[in-house]
Write an enzyme that holds these catalytic residues in place. Sequence first.
Site, PDB file in Angstrom:
ATOM      1  N   ASP A 338       0.826  -1.201   0.000  1.00  0.00           N
ATOM      2  CA  ASP A 338       0.000   0.000   0.000  1.00  0.00           C
ATOM      3  C   ASP A 338       0.867   1.260   0.000  1.00  0.00           C
ATOM      4  O   ASP A 338       1.958   1.291   0.561  1.00  0.00           O
ATOM      5  CB  ASP A 338      -0.888  -0.034   1.250  1.00  0.00           C
ATOM      6  CG  ASP A 338      -1.856   1.124   1.323  1.00  0.00           C
ATOM      7  OD1 ASP A 338      -2.718   1.222   0.435  1.00  0.00           O
ATOM      8  OD2 ASP A 338      -1.751   1.929   2.275  1.00  0.00           O
ATOM      9  N   GLU A 367       1.625  -0.190  -4.792  1.00  0.00           N
ATOM     10  CA  GLU A 367       0.641   0.776  -5.254  1.00  0.00           C
ATOM     11  C   GLU A 367       1.349   2.076  -5.622  1.00  0.00           C
ATOM     12  O   GLU A 367       1.986   2.711  -4.795  1.00  0.00           O
ATOM     13  CB  GLU A 367      -0.393   1.052  -4.167  1.00  0.00           C
ATOM     14  CG  GLU A 367      -1.443   2.081  -4.584  1.00  0.00           C
ATOM     15  CD  GLU A 367      -2.246   2.620  -3.425  1.00  0.00           C
ATOM     16  OE1 GLU A 367      -3.371   3.098  -3.673  1.00  0.00           O
ATOM     17  OE2 GLU A 367      -1.764   2.576  -2.278  1.00  0.00           O
TER      18      GLU A 367
END
Length: 623
Positions: A338, A367
């Site tokens: 993330d 990400e």
Amino acid sequence: MKRILLLYLTVSTTIFSFAQTGAVKAYPTHWWTGMKWNKLQIMIHSEDNRNVWADKSVISISYPGVKLLKVHRPENRKYVFLDLEISPAARPGRMSIDFNFIAMNERFSLPYELKARKAGNGTQYAQGVTAADLMYLIMPDRFSNGDESNDRVAGMRDQSLNRDTVFNRHGGDLQGVQNQLDYLQSMGVTAIWLNPVLENDMPDRTEHGYAFTDHYTIDPRLGGDAAYASLVDAAHKKGLKIIQDAVYNHVGSQHITILDPPMKDWLHNWDKFTQTSYKDQVMFDPYGSNRDRAIMSDGWFVRSMPDLNQHNPFVANFLIQHALWTVQEFGIDGWRIDTYAYNDLPFMNRCNAALEADFPRITMFGETWVHGVINQAYFCQNNFNIPFKSNLQAVTDFQALWGITDAMTKDFGWTDGVNKLYTAMAQDFVYTNPMRNVIFLDNHDLSRFYSVIGEDVEKYKSSIDWLMTNRGIPQLYYGNEILMTGVTHPSDGYVRKDFMGGWKTDSVNKFTAAGRTAKENEVWNYLARIANFRRSSSAITSGRMMQFTPEDGGVYPYFRYDDRQTIFVVLNTAKEKKTVGIKRFEERTKGFTQMRNVHTGEVLPLGDFDVNAKASVVLELLK
């Protein structure tokens, strides 16, 4: 059951007596022999309110093959950090960490277990994902409720349970995911990426899972450790892989290290609240300022998620060891990382390298919600000659997403429409291995693609063909196959609605053909057909790609090919039917005499063919 080691201490002449009301917890909770990461740093925390327990003790370990190298006593005396070296000769067993309070003639021992690694030492599990896989992203709270007994858990801060609003928990869990493994496999899925499963004991909006409050506990509302272990085992037995969502950048405000920080610089502290600028450009800007870089990297993502200081070596070890622990403990196959760009990037290189050392087949993709191929490539393995070199294997390919979005929503132009997609692919030379990038149409943070394109089924099927045949690892978002809709405004909760049929009280069950509408079944079957075809297609899963410039108002042709197979894909993004002349593609079609439509099975002589407006065609060339 929590996987944290609790030692409750009672009054005795020989037992540590002033911690009666608290517990002593060790992180990591246990470790393994035979790990490449054999310089282990254990963080021990006492909940004793007198604040002196770690300061007044002599600490020792006597276990064959284990050496206590150093004891660190931070300013918060409820903590102590122990540096251990575990030699290759160390055997599995239970050792003692001994605390001797000489002045008080008191002592206690904290049991700590060294386990044996699973067979294969990281080669028979932690399998990783490749372009041969099809990933399916699930937000467990919104997918399927397999165990109603954990819908609410006593003592947790968020007691909401209301399916009538997207802002509360709905009760989906890991057993619900396990119940649908056959459904996913029938659709051609080979890997499952779950939004975070760690405990999120926050006051509200805990359905998404991105505010960890305990790194060593699977959220009990999802079923806890036992349910996660069961899911991973069941998935592996069916040949399915599990990707876990990693969050290194921040934690929830109710995490123990935030409520009771080990040291002053555990977090990125500012004179006043400073949010990240979200300006990824400053990280590689040759003219950029250090201040801008600090705000981007060290600013907080949001107030409720404090930003961890990964420059602090104790923080870094805590995070890296948890990542290693999770793979070894549960046997997961890879990580989606993330908010990758907001981490300290040298720390991420160290973390990635540690995971690859102990688990050589593991996959990690980050990400990178940025704009621009250069921007994106900076954060993963690339061909740039620049001072910082990322070792991240791959990224979530937002540039490909922006390209296919433009192709389906904008008119053809020199740089607009499908030309944006073509241009993004043309810049793949910047990546060390673009086949490892993850391509997608939407996810839990984005408006549903079916909504983005105005709920146009023809465009949607064309986009599915692109997703299933382009280079990289394709990722579906739960509900793509049944035309789920939703946009992120006014809230991202509207793209995280329930998969109908996952709850006993649902009026329809869209996990079955009988529960889906005719239009939903049309799309489900279309997707499943191409997804299952790609599983056995060497050209798509491991072959090369050749694209041709879009022409004739928006016709985009490309080939996937190897020595065994050639696949010809055409997207017609124009508003009218187009005829595709075959002569233009002789360098790829030479030697073939027939073409088989992958969706219809129809076999025709190789020659010119029509593609309907906004439609696509996938052809396997035959000799």
